[in-house]
Design a protein around this motif. Structure first.
Motif, mmCIF file in Angstrom:
data_model
loop_
_atom_site.group_PDB
_atom_site.id
_atom_site.type_symbol
_atom_site.label_atom_id
_atom_site.label_comp_id
_atom_site.label_asym_id
_atom_site.label_seq_id
_atom_site.Cartn_x
_atom_site.Cartn_y
_atom_site.Cartn_z
ATOM 1 N N LEU A 133 5.793 3.931 4.051
ATOM 2 C CA LEU A 133 5.485 4.338 2.668
ATOM 3 C C LEU A 133 5.742 5.821 2.445
ATOM 4 C CD1 LEU A 133 2.239 2.277 1.973
ATOM 5 C CD2 LEU A 133 4.452 2.007 0.836
ATOM 6 N N LYS A 134 5.639 6.601 3.524
ATOM 7 C CA LYS A 134 5.881 8.055 3.406
ATOM 8 C C LYS A 134 7.353 8.338 3.115
ATOM 9 C CE LYS A 134 1.953 9.386 6.217
ATOM 10 N NZ LYS A 134 1.453 9.345 7.595
ATOM 11 N N THR A 135 8.216 7.378 3.420
ATOM 12 C CA THR A 135 9.657 7.582 3.223
ATOM 13 C C THR A 135 10.160 6.986 1.900
ATOM 14 O OG1 THR A 135 10.314 5.480 4.219
ATOM 15 C CG2 THR A 135 9.979 7.310 5.744
ATOM 16 N N PRO A 139 7.828 4.327 -8.355
ATOM 17 C CA PRO A 139 6.865 3.312 -7.896
ATOM 18 C C PRO A 139 7.439 2.375 -6.832
ATOM 19 C CG PRO A 139 7.519 2.915 -10.203
ATOM 20 C CD PRO A 139 8.220 4.135 -9.764
ATOM 21 N N ILE A 140 6.502 1.721 -6.147
ATOM 22 C CA ILE A 140 6.882 0.738 -5.128
ATOM 23 C C ILE A 140 5.955 -0.478 -5.320
ATOM 24 C CG2 ILE A 140 5.295 1.493 -3.276
ATOM 25 C CD1 ILE A 140 8.795 1.144 -2.272
ATOM 26 N N VAL A 141 6.401 -1.624 -4.849
ATOM 27 C CA VAL A 141 5.594 -2.835 -5.044
ATOM 28 C C VAL A 141 5.101 -3.334 -3.693
ATOM 29 C CG1 VAL A 141 5.553 -5.130 -6.106
ATOM 30 C CG2 VAL A 141 7.109 -3.391 -6.995
ATOM 31 N N ILE A 142 3.797 -3.568 -3.597
ATOM 32 C CA ILE A 142 3.220 -4.100 -2.354
ATOM 33 C C ILE A 142 2.707 -5.510 -2.626
ATOM 34 C CG2 ILE A 142 1.462 -3.788 -0.555
ATOM 35 C CD1 ILE A 142 1.646 -0.805 -0.994
ATOM 36 N N VAL A 153 -0.255 -8.828 -5.774
ATOM 37 C CA VAL A 153 0.874 -7.918 -5.997
ATOM 38 C C VAL A 153 0.369 -6.654 -6.687
ATOM 39 C CG1 VAL A 153 3.095 -7.593 -7.177
ATOM 40 C CG2 VAL A 153 2.530 -9.818 -6.173
ATOM 41 N N VAL A 154 0.654 -5.482 -6.101
ATOM 42 C CA VAL A 154 0.215 -4.224 -6.721
ATOM 43 C C VAL A 154 1.426 -3.309 -6.881
ATOM 44 C CG1 VAL A 154 -1.326 -2.226 -6.523
ATOM 45 C CG2 VAL A 154 -2.059 -4.430 -5.626
ATOM 46 N N ILE A 155 1.585 -2.799 -8.087
ATOM 47 C CA ILE A 155 2.653 -1.822 -8.328
ATOM 48 C C ILE A 155 2.022 -0.447 -8.150
ATOM 49 C CG2 ILE A 155 4.272 -0.894 -10.048
ATOM 50 C CD1 ILE A 155 4.335 -3.853 -11.136
ATOM 51 N N CYS A 156 2.501 0.306 -7.157
ATOM 52 C CA CYS A 156 1.885 1.600 -6.827
ATOM 53 C C CYS A 156 2.752 2.723 -7.364
ATOM 54 C CB CYS A 156 1.722 1.741 -5.322
ATOM 55 S SG CYS A 156 0.766 0.390 -4.602
ATOM 56 N N GLU A 157 2.141 3.555 -8.193
ATOM 57 C CA GLU A 157 2.885 4.663 -8.813
ATOM 58 C C GLU A 157 3.085 5.820 -7.844
ATOM 59 O OE1 GLU A 157 4.265 4.445 -11.763
ATOM 60 O OE2 GLU A 157 3.301 2.572 -12.385
ATOM 61 N N LYS A 181 -0.262 -9.607 6.487
ATOM 62 C CA LYS A 181 1.172 -9.317 6.513
ATOM 63 C C LYS A 181 1.526 -8.904 5.085
ATOM 64 C CE LYS A 181 5.036 -11.920 8.440
ATOM 65 N NZ LYS A 181 5.443 -13.304 8.737
ATOM 66 N N VAL A 182 2.405 -7.906 4.928
ATOM 67 C CA VAL A 182 2.767 -7.494 3.561
ATOM 68 C C VAL A 182 4.278 -7.372 3.412
ATOM 69 C CG1 VAL A 182 0.622 -6.195 3.118
ATOM 70 C CG2 VAL A 182 2.619 -5.002 4.058
ATOM 71 N N VAL A 183 4.707 -7.525 2.157
ATOM 72 C CA VAL A 183 6.091 -7.234 1.799
ATOM 73 C C VAL A 183 6.033 -5.973 0.940
ATOM 74 C CG1 VAL A 183 8.079 -8.007 0.431
ATOM 75 C CG2 VAL A 183 6.848 -9.638 1.867
ATOM 76 N N ILE A 184 6.834 -4.977 1.278
ATOM 77 C CA ILE A 184 6.920 -3.766 0.457
ATOM 78 C C ILE A 184 8.298 -3.791 -0.187
ATOM 79 C CG2 ILE A 184 6.816 -1.237 0.417
ATOM 80 C CD1 ILE A 184 4.968 -1.348 2.814
ATOM 81 N N GLU A 185 8.300 -3.687 -1.513
ATOM 82 C CA GLU A 185 9.515 -4.024 -2.244
ATOM 83 C C GLU A 185 9.908 -2.959 -3.261
ATOM 84 O OE1 GLU A 185 9.650 -8.312 -3.315
ATOM 85 O OE2 GLU A 185 10.001 -7.566 -5.327
#
Ligand code: AMP
Ligand code: GLY
Length: 416
Positions: A133-135, A139-142, A153-157, A181-185
């Motif tokens: 996540l540091k890279t 926004p990113i979706v988790i 599903v969380v959209i992180c700003e 387990k997570v998908v980061i999208e």
């Protein structure tokens, strides 16, 4: 013909209403059903939930067809259990239901078969995901890998929000295993559409497109809900969008289903995002959408039981699926407080006074009186010659329905 219909939502009430229109159908047992299915033509509620109880019921009551509404029994393998006993059931096998049951399984499937979708990475370790996540750019979706009742599903700003989300999913385990387990999208900006379709494993026949309204407040504001209303067709699904969907998503998916030898006779629901870079697949669901079903089925001219039987006998290519011209709209009425905490048990009036149709969800029937017993209580669905007419009819009907704390959006069909 006796049918067993599994589920208790507005989607299932709509399925029951549509299937009851087939003259071969004598009885539809709704397990467990709701206050609306209790009074629907040819329907009877049976208070069963567990797969073994449903199986026993189907054998003892000469059930000739079982239709599964929600995803949980499908992901738990109800289709495999029924088929083992020689019972006819409409839905994907447990393995195929993984397309909804596991985000990493479905993303890997999309990637393997070149289905156009957002870039992603899968993690089973919180520290590794935080390093990743540091890279990222935001926004990113988790996404929690497993089923999380629409809350996974969380959209992180920002990075800080993403770190918090990972901690709650993977360390605090808020989804009891589903978020380990997570998908980061990659975040995609655009307009969403729902394309429900039916498959027999060799053909995928898309239904008319539809549009959900997920947020609780007008102008798509506030927290996400199960869906506050729907229209069909979706005005953003132009001919060009549907062509791209067909080429880059549908055909590739069908190829994948065949290559993986998935036993899949059922509903496949594509949640797509229409962006400036093209049409992307966000997710598969292996069941009908709620509330999309309550709009889409108002436009279906063909008989639904005949359609399901054509799928079960692998004859979908020959099926002439017909739609009414015009548009449909459904407006959901919820209990005050939903999607947070809400009280229940209020009397509902007006359900039978509408000009079109009310589909019940969180509704019980006690001594002939309808009462609220859920967050999304019911919806008013209507078909019109234009979108404006369908909206007007659905709102005229929802205004006739009354219960304490009734809340509904005022902009279904108008919001982007
Ligand atoms: P899903 O269960 O994967 O469809 O995600 C639920 C909702 O989250 C979708 O309906 C979208 O509103 C949103 N969403 C999911 N993935 C993305 C993405 N990659 N970009 C933007 N929004 C997304
Ligand atoms: N309305 C979205 C869903 O059923 O998942």
């Amino acid at each position: 013909m006796n049918i067993l219909l599994i589920g208790s939502g507005g989607r299932e009430h709509a399925l029951a209403w549509k299937m009851a229109q087939n003259s071969k159908v004598e009885k539809i047992y709704c397990a467990p059903g709701n206050g609306g299915t209790a009074k629907e033509d040819k329907c009877e509620n049976v208070n069963l939930n567990k797969i073994d109880e449903l199986l026993k019921f189907a054998k003892e009551n000469k059930i000739e067809l079982t239709v599964v509404g929600p995803e949980v029994p499908l992901v738990d393998g109800i289709v495999d259990e029924f088929k083992k006993e020689g019972l006819k059931i409409f839905g994907p096998s447990k393995y195929a239901a993984g397309l909804e049951g596991s985000k990493s399984f479905s993303k890997d499937f999309m990637k393997k078969y070149n289905v156009k979708t957002a870039e992603y990475a899968v993690f089973e370790n919180a520290e590794a995901s935080i390093d990743y996540l540091k890279t990222c750019s935001y926004p990113i979706v988790i996404k929690a890998d497993g089923l999380a009742a629409g809350k996974g599903v969380v959209i992180c700003e920002k990075y800080e929000e993403a770190e918090e989300t990972i901690k709650s999913f993977m360390v605090d385990d808020v989804f009891k295993g589903s978020g380990k387990k997570v998908v980061i999208e990659e975040f995609l900006r655009g307009v969403e559409a729902s394309i429900l379709s039916i498959t027999d494993g060799t053909t995928i026949l898309p239904f008319v497109s539809s549009k959900d309204h997920k947020q609780i407040f007008d102008d798509n504001k506030g927290p996400n809900t199960g869906g506050m209303g729907a229209i069909a067709p979706n005005p953003y699904c132009t001919k060009e969008v549907l062509e791209s969907f067909n080429e880059e998503i549908l055909k590739a998916t069908l190829h994948g289903i065949q290559e993986e030898k998935m036993d899949f006779t059922g509903i496949i629901f594509f949640g797509i995002m229409i962006t400036e870079k093209g049409v992307y697949l966000l997710e598969y669901n292996v069941r009908m959408g709620d509330p999309e079903t309550q709009a889409v089925l108002c436009l279906m001219e063909s008989d639904l039981v005949d359609l399901i039987e054509a799928a079960l006998s692998k004859k979908l290519t020959e099926f002439d699926l017909k739609w009414h011209d015009g548009n449909a709209c459904c407006v959901v009425a919820a209990s005050k407080g939903y999607p947070g905490k809400y009280p229940t048990g209020f009397e509902i009036t007006g359900i039978e006074d509408v000009d079109n149709k009310v589909f019940c969800a969180g509704v019980s029937l006690e001594n002939g009186v309808y009462k609220t017993n859920g967050g999304r209580v019911l919806c008013a669905s209507a078909r019109g010659n234009s979108l404006e007419e369908a909206i007007e009819k659905a709102y005229a009907d929802i205004n006739k329905v009354k219960f304490d704390g009734i809340y509904y959006r005022k902009d279904i069909g108008k919001a982007r």
